[in-house]
Design an enzyme around this catalytic site. Sequence first.
Site, PDB file in Angstrom:
ATOM      1  N   ASN A 150      41.423  35.159  50.171  1.00  0.00           N
ATOM      2  CA  ASN A 150      40.315  34.473  50.400  1.00  0.00           C
ATOM      3  C   ASN A 150      40.511  33.113  49.472  1.00  0.00           C
ATOM      4  O   ASN A 150      39.765  32.128  49.787  1.00  0.00           O
ATOM      5  CB  ASN A 150      39.352  35.439  49.406  1.00  0.00           C
ATOM      6  N   GLY A 226      43.557  42.117  45.336  1.00  0.00           N
ATOM      7  CA  GLY A 226      43.027  42.262  46.608  1.00  0.00           C
ATOM      8  C   GLY A 226      42.130  43.496  46.567  1.00  0.00           C
ATOM      9  O   GLY A 226      41.223  43.690  45.408  1.00  0.00           O
ATOM     10  N   THR A 230      43.371  49.224  48.590  1.00  0.00           N
ATOM     11  CA  THR A 230      44.505  48.935  48.728  1.00  0.00           C
ATOM     12  C   THR A 230      45.229  49.053  47.137  1.00  0.00           C
ATOM     13  O   THR A 230      46.438  49.639  47.113  1.00  0.00           O
ATOM     14  CB  THR A 230      44.767  47.461  49.049  1.00  0.00           C
ATOM     15  N   GLU A 248      43.887  43.355  40.199  1.00  0.00           N
ATOM     16  CA  GLU A 248      42.632  42.738  40.090  1.00  0.00           C
ATOM     17  C   GLU A 248      42.084  42.908  41.568  1.00  0.00           C
ATOM     18  O   GLU A 248      42.542  42.789  42.648  1.00  0.00           O
ATOM     19  CB  GLU A 248      43.029  41.247  40.207  1.00  0.00           C
ATOM     20  N   CYS A 282      35.757  36.978  44.869  1.00  0.00           N
ATOM     21  CA  CYS A 282      35.422  38.260  44.279  1.00  0.00           C
ATOM     22  C   CYS A 282      34.587  38.254  43.110  1.00  0.00           C
ATOM     23  O   CYS A 282      33.867  39.298  42.629  1.00  0.00           O
ATOM     24  CB  CYS A 282      36.767  38.862  43.633  1.00  0.00           C
ATOM     25  N   GLU A 461      44.545  38.941  33.769  1.00  0.00           N
ATOM     26  CA  GLU A 461      45.414  37.938  34.128  1.00  0.00           C
ATOM     27  C   GLU A 461      44.861  36.650  33.013  1.00  0.00           C
ATOM     28  O   GLU A 461      44.181  37.106  32.341  1.00  0.00           O
ATOM     29  CB  GLU A 461      45.374  37.429  35.345  1.00  0.00           C
TER      30      GLU A 461
END
Length: 480
Positions: A150, A226, A230, A248, A282, A461
């Site tokens: 994205n 992602g 996943t 994340e 996101c 992060e």
Amino acid sequence: MFQIQNYINGKLVDPAGNTCIDNYNPSIGAVYSRTPDSDERDIEAAVEAATRAFPYWSTKPAQERARYLLRISDLIEGNLDRLAQAESVDNGKPVSLARSVDIPRAAGNFRFFATAIQHFASEAHAMEDTAINYTLRPPIGVVGCISPWNLPLYLFTWKIAPALAAGNCVVGKPSEITPMTAYLLSELCIEAGLPDGVLNIVHGLGQKTGSAISTHPGIPVISFTGGTRTGATIAATAAPLFKKLSLELGGKNPNIVFADCRYEEMLQTSLLSSFSNQGEICLCGSRIFIERSLYETFRNDFVEQTKQLTVGDPLSETSRLGAVVSKPHMDKILSYIELAREEGGTILCGGRQVQVEGRCRDGWFVAPTVIEGLSHTCRTNQEEIFGPVVTLIPFDTEEEVVAYANSTPYGLAASLWTENLTRAHRMAGRLQSGIIWINCWMLRDLRTPFGGMKQSGVGREGGLEALRFFTEPKNVCIKM
Ligand code: NDP
């Protein structure tokens, strides 16, 4: 047709299996380049190169590592237009957005961590006259960085830059759906003279190339951004290998509007938080909760302004929304709109694919869509759609809206609009989100912790959090 290559041990190389995957331009719905379909042999070569480079790179003074990162940052800035155009073609996003956000931010990530590492200090704990403890924070080794489609270069560099700054070597895998700017980055790293093997970029499918990274015993750290599903697969693979993980993941973010907000600013920002990047961020606020006394006014203004957003050729400067990233993703978004209808929702605007005239007539475009009349518990309001689709829900009390906001399995970001400072503080404490924006959205200071609660992720992060993640704390205790 243009052939993307892997970047391994400082060289651009074809994948070991010599097979490729089609890479689509979503705005014209056609293949325009080919990406390596890498497998475990390519990951093995990348890990070997990174392992060889690690003793050299990790013992370089931080200032010297920083010099390389600053050079890369300058080169990204010097290639702004070329990279923005490439990102727009590859992903479908408006070129104006790539030029003003994605690419400057990628350059900013390298610059930020190049300087941050030079200010990075660790702790000392004195035990009066008995002993002193100090903490070393050496880099860990070869780290795996796996990123989504994205915000391709923006999110890839958000991982790579702190990992390299801290002294690690990297094996990175961008999404195979949007590989182009990561490939162009490898060209720029060669131009910057980055030593061989320090950064390796291996392209390919998640299930093959990505999974070869998460299972490789020579990669003890994985930083992944992602989808939640996943993330769960990677966590299940990595846990028995005791890998250090940063995840994340997805979001279903609330945008909460109280009647006492600064109305015009809230309205304009809510259009951005709903539909920027076709809603494929996101952090987008996909559930808008509006205090009942303001509901009708907001709904009428918001729908009217949404209808005016131009959906069109991403390379046109006037397009506010471009194409969504792929045909399967467009079908997923449209199926959620259908689900909203089945669940009793009313589509106030949008709700369909858009047929763009001219060169983009076969592209994958979705009209920005506003839906009302749904319960906060229905699937449309619980599952991540990741497209230009928002729902409107009225509320009466603070208690009620906090419960609505916290009712999903996600907890990434929340926006809150109110001029009542006491309420803002109170709600910031009660909302289950890793990031809370009050009277703003996407206002980012790279020093702050970034990440989500619940199924939106594990770890943070940004700033010191990233530098701590990419280093291994080691306590040394010296008796007096
Ligand atoms: P995916 O989870 O499908 O893919 C992310 C990356 O993981 C891709 O490079 C993918 O490769 C790879 N991958 C897929 N399967 C595996 C596997 N088994 N092992 C290792 N790697 C694998 O996410 P999307 O690319 O679809 O991105 C959208 C999602 O990302 C949304 O849910 C969004 O919310 C989330 N996101 C979260 C952010 C955050 O900061 N919390 C920021 C941005 C996005 P491939 O492309 O080949 O499948």
